[in-house]
Design an enzyme around this catalytic site. Structure first.
Site, PDB file in Angstrom:
ATOM      1  N   ARG A  52       0.845  -1.191   0.000  1.00  0.00           N
ATOM      2  CA  ARG A  52       0.000   0.000   0.000  1.00  0.00           C
ATOM      3  C   ARG A  52       0.879   1.240   0.000  1.00  0.00           C
ATOM      4  O   ARG A  52       1.731   1.409   0.873  1.00  0.00           O
ATOM      5  CB  ARG A  52      -0.888   0.008   1.243  1.00  0.00           C
ATOM      6  CG  ARG A  52      -1.830   1.186   1.295  1.00  0.00           C
ATOM      7  CD  ARG A  52      -3.033   0.924   2.193  1.00  0.00           C
ATOM      8  NE  ARG A  52      -2.770   1.095   3.597  1.00  0.00           N
ATOM      9  CZ  ARG A  52      -3.668   0.857   4.560  1.00  0.00           C
ATOM     10  NH1 ARG A  52      -4.860   0.401   4.268  1.00  0.00           N
ATOM     11  NH2 ARG A  52      -3.344   1.054   5.812  1.00  0.00           N
ATOM     12  N   SER A  82     -12.253  -3.952   1.197  1.00  0.00           N
ATOM     13  CA  SER A  82     -12.404  -3.413   2.547  1.00  0.00           C
ATOM     14  C   SER A  82     -13.869  -3.133   2.844  1.00  0.00           C
ATOM     15  O   SER A  82     -14.580  -2.589   1.992  1.00  0.00           O
ATOM     16  CB  SER A  82     -11.657  -2.080   2.684  1.00  0.00           C
ATOM     17  OG  SER A  82     -10.284  -2.255   2.508  1.00  0.00           O
ATOM     18  N   LYS A 122      -4.818   4.818   9.688  1.00  0.00           N
ATOM     19  CA  LYS A 122      -5.842   5.515   8.906  1.00  0.00           C
ATOM     20  C   LYS A 122      -6.603   6.406   9.874  1.00  0.00           C
ATOM     21  O   LYS A 122      -7.549   5.987  10.521  1.00  0.00           O
ATOM     22  CB  LYS A 122      -6.785   4.514   8.243  1.00  0.00           C
ATOM     23  CG  LYS A 122      -6.196   3.848   7.017  1.00  0.00           C
ATOM     24  CD  LYS A 122      -7.323   3.270   6.173  1.00  0.00           C
ATOM     25  CE  LYS A 122      -7.003   3.315   4.703  1.00  0.00           C
ATOM     26  NZ  LYS A 122      -8.169   2.958   3.877  1.00  0.00           N
TER      27      LYS A 122
END
Ligand code: NI
Lengths: 208, 208
Positions: free
Chosen positions: A39, A107, A136
């Site tokens: 990511r 997700s 996040k």
């Protein structure tokens, strides 16, 4: 690569804000991580391809699949084992059209999103954030109770994500989850190899 | 879409920092812009697809091709007319593999880069920055003399980019260029439609 839910057991996600991806991935897969997700945000496409290529070599050498977050172009470019999409990423229909041979993860932060992803043909769900998390910052966390509810309704394999560490992982494993995604608890640990093994030991003990 | 160098004449590039893409593109193509490139950074993939889809409708309605900057995944998702890659983007070999039906443009800031792109099968070159520019703050500009040299050595069509405005465009057109890419001189103008027409008038007068 054909999907096998065993790969979700100890699913590591990279974050170059914490640590160089090549170094952290090598340490994790050597020590037993079962899957890696690359990511990266705000990185040039060319650089992403170079990093992803290196990670693919490292992972595949250890028989660990490499999943690319969000970017179908990067996944195609390096022929990754899979792609993982969030709710703000590319629709799964388009991903399936161009990457029909890849593992596809989605997700979900609630049951509705997970049910839609399952219906649309996701191979697995990344459910969370289970706990509040630094990685996040905008993520609303769902908590253990919601995760238990989700596990009752979803038939495809599910990995839990968000704020999972060595202290709270047992609680997560009791939800009947298929695996855990770990970011900062690995990347911020002083000894990634040792921490990976500690996670694996608990996962094996709990028989997921 | 089959490439035709006529589309390079007045090539508009979007920048949402200046203005909403849908609004600016509609005004430009209504007024005669010959090509549009959708360029967006740090934007969610899902949002990029939504904007790109709308721009494609607007452009194709006016028979203007829509080129996607950098992102092969977005270009594939909306079946864009083309893709434009910079030196830090995906290698052209990979783009050609997955988007063999699309127009492929490549940015070059010097003759060497342009020659390589030509050899590897680019349809056109975006050469620049011709002048110093605010849009890409880190761009080294090449100047008119280097652009003239480049035009002598490159056989495929070339569009000049970088800091081109109504005051300096005539100087650029004298280099035998096939077209000009305009960003801020359009997006910052008080009347995009009028400015587009002014650019076109000069381009037609100079017979490129
Ligand atoms: Ni119309």
């Amino acid at each position: 690569m054909k999907f096998n839910k065993e790969i979700l057991k100890l699913y590591m996600i990279t974050d170059s804000n914490y640590m160089d991806e090549r170094e952290s991935v090598l340490k994790a897969v050597k020590s037993g991580a079962t899957c890696v997700q690359y990511r990266a945000k705000n990185t040039d496409t060319k650089q992403m391809i170079e990093v992803a290529k290196d990670l693919k070599k490292i992972c595949n050498h250890h028989n660990v699949p490499l999943i690319i977050n969000d970017r179908l172009d990067i996944a195609l470019a390096i022929q990754a084992d899979g792609i993982h999409i969030g709710q703000d990423d590319m629709p799964i229909e388009i991903v399936k059209k161009y990457a029909s041979n890849m593992i596809i993860g989605v997700s979900a932060s609630n049951i509705e999103q997970a049910l839609i992803a399952e219906k649309k043909g996701a191979d697995y769900i990344g459910a969370g954030a289970v706990f509040s998390t630094q990685t996040k910052k905008d993520a609303n966390y769902m908590g253990i109770e919601s995760l238990k509810e989700l596990m009752k309704k979803i038939k495809i394999p599910v990995a839990a994500i968000g704020g999972i560490n060595l202290k709270n992982i047992k609680e997560v494993l009791k939800t009947n989850i298929d695996g855990v995604c770990i970011i900062s608890a690995l990347l911020c640990s002083k000894d990634i190899e040792k921490t990976t093994k500690e996670f694996l030991k608990i996962i094996e003990e709990e028989h997921i």
